[in-house]
Design a protein around this motif. Sequence first.
Motif, mmCIF file in Angstrom:
data_model
loop_
_atom_site.group_PDB
_atom_site.id
_atom_site.type_symbol
_atom_site.label_atom_id
_atom_site.label_comp_id
_atom_site.label_asym_id
_atom_site.label_seq_id
_atom_site.Cartn_x
_atom_site.Cartn_y
_atom_site.Cartn_z
ATOM 1 N N SER A 69 -63.218 51.026 -2.991
ATOM 2 C CA SER A 69 -63.731 52.212 -2.297
ATOM 3 C C SER A 69 -63.627 53.454 -3.171
ATOM 4 O O SER A 69 -64.386 54.409 -3.002
ATOM 5 C CB SER A 69 -62.975 52.431 -0.982
ATOM 6 N N THR A 144 -61.201 47.952 6.776
ATOM 7 C CA THR A 144 -62.468 47.726 6.093
ATOM 8 C C THR A 144 -62.903 46.280 6.250
ATOM 9 O O THR A 144 -64.076 45.988 6.525
ATOM 10 C CB THR A 144 -62.357 48.085 4.608
ATOM 11 N N PHE A 153 -69.533 48.317 9.330
ATOM 12 C CA PHE A 153 -68.956 49.239 8.354
ATOM 13 C C PHE A 153 -69.786 50.506 8.216
ATOM 14 O O PHE A 153 -69.260 51.627 8.204
ATOM 15 C CB PHE A 153 -68.799 48.570 6.992
#
Length: 261
Positions: A69, A144, A153
Amino acid sequence: MVAEAVNAGLAFISADYRLIPSGGITGRDILQDVKDAFAFVGGRRFTHPATGAEYTIDSDSLAAAGTSSGGLCAYLAAIHAVPQPKAIVSMYGMGGDFLTPHYLEAKTEIFFRGREMLDPADPKILPSDLATPNYPANPRMQLTRLYLQLGVFLDYYTGQPNTTAIDEGNKELFPEANISSSWPPTLFVHGDQDTAVPVGDSKNLHRLLLEAGAHSELVVVPGCEHSFDYVQGNEEKFGTIFERVISFLKERLIVPSGNSP
């Protein structure tokens, strides 16, 4: 790789950013944090906490690097940050190809690094009979994975329910929709067996950047999963790749001795 970077004259700044979905946080808040970090650091004078020495961060020698991320944050910096970073390094970064089944479709079978499916009804997100010992270090890391499992998501990332396309309301959050020749030189490193963030994310963004006339390099690591650089003995296994990352940054951030900045 940190030691090599420091020895090469590179300094690190690790900035926190707000996390989805605490308090209604979305990707727009993360984007604002990325922009604020660059605005705060660029050209500012700092005092070293140990030595008291004062120094200034060179606004013309900033890069953005991240894993997973964090790679997405680096892409957002490339697009929106002022001053713009001079280089981007993404290690298995997400966000290069969001409109794919990995992000959009619910999963019914194990898909994420061979780990068990999560129970959405579990208030802790964390089953009591995890098959993976000592995982995760922080239960919040499961979020996540759960959102990918449920195919939602992008709903949380954009703050828009049923997000399946890029539109004017969310375009700023999608790296693939903001490609131009002015994108900073970028190095992608990604394992070809990654099930957390498919290697297609990096391949797609790399392709788009080349088509736009930007500088982009892609290193696909054979047989490697997500977070491959965390494995024991990583310096021996991936030393050549780490050296390439450091060289890539040095070429774009460090002014040769005797040259003007």
